[in-house]
Write an enzyme that holds these catalytic residues in place. Structure first.
Site: not given
Ligand code: ASP
Length: 349
Positions: A213, A264-267, A241, A243-244
């Protein structure tokens, strides 16, 4: 006469109270100074996963993105335009999981999310689940500037972008063999993957999930902060889906009173902790330093829940910060003071 004088004194008193109130703390920013910070994703990014040439390719692209944003600021442009310019460069590169390099969902399509926020007005715009917009960050800006809404999804977002002259592409534009290979390896498994999380099996690099991202935060010569983020999400995510990234306060947030942030990361973890807004609130209400606030949210909150990722931040003083609880994060900054840095691996300021 006496009455007029006391009225005048009361007004003076009220003005001085206003100026010393906590939200209006004097900024330590030097007049006319400016800065930009960018990221290209965080995750299992380790030195041994990259050849020298690959590292150089990332560094070059990150530098190009930084320079594009910096140039806007140097010429007196606003921070919103600077972050757009920087993000556009990364969206157009297959190296990152945004625009051209977006990852595939479980159905074998790309669905991209993006958001932008203006720290001066708290205006924000976002798009979710689009796959015909070449540069989703530009569509997010259109939603902010030209609609009464904050977040448009799918077809509605694409119709709006097209109406305002944003470049549209056939979804085949987003095809990349590497991304498809990434999907094939985990398709059918109940597993989503952070794009840049590579893994080793029997000492062989099984996947080259090293891209991520993209995001940017900038402060312009007038001290206005803007933040933006753009992503393809996570490989093998479910169709639909979100995300964040396009959720204001989760993956993207800006407020001139505190800071601008792109995550950025596991949303899902960034959504559940309302991560970016939480960092801003810890600075505003709990008076944590940006460094402490980032660390608290990434390690004590997201990390404890099992989430992984990083954040970049510029505060109202024009100072740049970043932090991540993953092994690495593609990142860089450039300030009008002449300081600049690009990094990928372990923590360094
Ligand atoms: N945060 C993004 C998402 O969950 C993924 C990433 O940062 O790479 O959609």
């Amino acid at each position: 006469m006496k009455k007029t004088v006391s009225f005048f004194l009361i007004i003076l008193f009220l003005i001085s109270c206003e100026n010393t109130s906590t939200d209006k703390e004097v900024s330590k920013r030097k007049p006319n100074s400016f800065a930009i910070v960018i990221h290209g994703g965080a995750g299992g990014i380790k030195r041994e996963y990259f050849t020298k040439e690959q590292q150089e390719a990332y560094v070059q692209k990150l530098r190009e993105a930084l320079d594009a944003g910096y140039k806007v600021l140097e010429n007196g442009g606003i921070s919103l335009n600077a972050i757009e310019a920087a993000i556009n460069v990364m969206e157009d590169s297959p190296l990152f999981n945004a625009g051209k390099g977006a990852v595939y969902n479980s159905e074998g399509n790309q669905e991209m999310d993006a958001a932008i926020m203006d720290g001066k007005t708290l205006n924000a715009g976002a798009v979710a689940g689009v796959n015909h917009i070449k540069n989703p960050i530009l569509a997010a800006r259109i939603v902010m500037d030209s609609s009464k809404h904050v977040l448009l999804s799918g077809k509605g977002a694409e119709i709006m972008a097209k109406k305002y002259g944003i470049e549209m592409v056939d979804s085949s534009y987003f095809f990349t063999q590497k991304r498809l290979n990434q999907l094939r390896k985990i398709q059918g498994k109940e597993k989503m993957q952070l794009d840049h999380t590579a893994f080793l099996i029997k000492n062989e690099l099984i996947d080259d999930h090293k891209y991520g991202t993209v995001g940017a935060v900038a402060i312009d010569k007038n001290g206005n902060i803007a933040a933006g983020t753009s992503t393809g999400g996570m490989t093998n995510k479910k169709f639909g889906r979100i995300g964040d990234v396009p959720l204001i306060g989760a993956g993207t947030y800006a407020n001139n009173l505190t800071c601008g942030i792109s995550a950025t990361g596991t949303g899902e973890y960034f959504i559940r902790t309302v991560a970016s807004h939480d960092v801003s609130s810890l600075i505003q209400y709990k008076k944590l330093s940006p460094k402490e606030a980032l660390h608290t949210v990434l390690f004590d909150k997201i990390g404890k829940l099992g989430g992984e990722g990083g954040m970049i931040l510029i505060d109202k003083n024009g100072d740049v910060y970043w932090d991540f609880n993953s092994t690495g994060m593609f990142r860089g900054y450039k300030k009008s003071t002449g300081e600049s840095k690009i990094a990928m691996f372990e923590q360094t300021k």
